[in-house]
Enzyme design. Structure first.
Site, short mmCIF file in Angstrom:
data_model
loop_
_atom_site.label_atom_id
_atom_site.label_comp_id
_atom_site.label_asym_id
_atom_site.label_seq_id
_atom_site.Cartn_x
_atom_site.Cartn_y
_atom_site.Cartn_z
N GLY A 55 -1.03 -0.02 -3.71
CA GLY A 55 0.44 -0.01 -3.78
C GLY A 55 1.00 0.15 -5.19
O GLY A 55 1.77 1.08 -5.46
N ASP A 80 5.48 -9.83 0.88
CA ASP A 80 5.55 -11.19 0.34
C ASP A 80 6.95 -11.37 -0.24
O ASP A 80 7.25 -10.81 -1.29
CB ASP A 80 4.48 -11.35 -0.74
CG ASP A 80 4.56 -12.70 -1.43
OD1 ASP A 80 5.43 -13.52 -1.04
OD2 ASP A 80 3.75 -12.94 -2.34
N HIS A 87 6.08 -3.03 -8.60
CA HIS A 87 6.46 -1.73 -8.05
C HIS A 87 7.54 -1.86 -6.97
O HIS A 87 7.54 -1.12 -5.99
CB HIS A 87 5.22 -1.03 -7.50
CG HIS A 87 4.46 -1.82 -6.46
ND1 HIS A 87 3.98 -3.09 -6.69
CD2 HIS A 87 4.12 -1.55 -5.19
CE1 HIS A 87 3.38 -3.54 -5.61
NE2 HIS A 87 3.46 -2.63 -4.68
N ASP A 90 9.26 1.21 -5.56
CA ASP A 90 8.46 2.00 -4.61
C ASP A 90 8.56 1.39 -3.20
O ASP A 90 8.61 2.10 -2.19
CB ASP A 90 6.98 2.03 -5.02
CG ASP A 90 6.75 2.71 -6.35
OD1 ASP A 90 7.73 3.02 -7.04
OD2 ASP A 90 5.58 2.91 -6.72
#
Ligand SMILES: O=C(CO)COP(=O)(O)O
Length: 142
Positions: A55, A80, A87, A90
């Site tokens: 990720g 979470d 990121h 993203d």
């Protein structure tokens, strides 16, 4: 169906439990995942998984590109909510694209169970029609 599985670090054990519990349903589909999540799923279930990058290194964006190409039918993203992610842009972009393309998206274990049971009962079949319609539209456009 093409299913994308993504889990943040503190949610990876949950993802392992989820994919193990629903292995009988997901084994009949193509599985995609971000790098580390994908490896955990492979180790736990032995299923074949197409792994993207991790990720933080672009994996969410790669899955987003697949979503925008109509190549993903369902996204299970165990986020979470209590830990800042480097990121984050993203992640937001991927969630946004799921909404743009009306892709069923679960961001927690409860909804994931509902969607996977729905998948097992054929409730996601409409995606096949959706894909065909979009393909036809693209061909007409070209
Ligand atoms: O960070 C992630 C999603 O935002 C998950 O990536 P990994 O599966 O590689 O840990």
């Amino acid at each position: 169906m093409n299913i994308a599985f993504i889990a943040h670090d503190k949610k990876k054990d949950e993802m392992v439990k989820l994919t193990t519990a629903y292995k009988e349903i997901i084994k009949d589909h193509q599985i995609f995942a971000t790098g580390t999540t994908g490896q955990r799923i492979i180790d736990a279930t032995g299923l074949e998984v197409h792994r993207f990058k991790s990720g933080p290194l672009g994996g969410d964006q790669q899955i987003g590109a697949y979503v925008s190409d109509n190549k993903i039918d369902l996204v299970i993203f165990l986020r979470d909510p209590l830990t800042a992610q480097p990121h984050e842009p993203d992640i937001s972009a991927l969630l946004r694209l799921c909404d743009v393309y009306e892709i069923p998206l679960a961001t927690n274990l409860g909804t994931s169970e509902v969607l996977l049971r729905g998948l097992g009962n054929g409730f996601i079949e409409w995606r096949k029609t959706q894909r065909e319609v979009q393909l036809k539209e693209l061909q007409e456009f070209e």
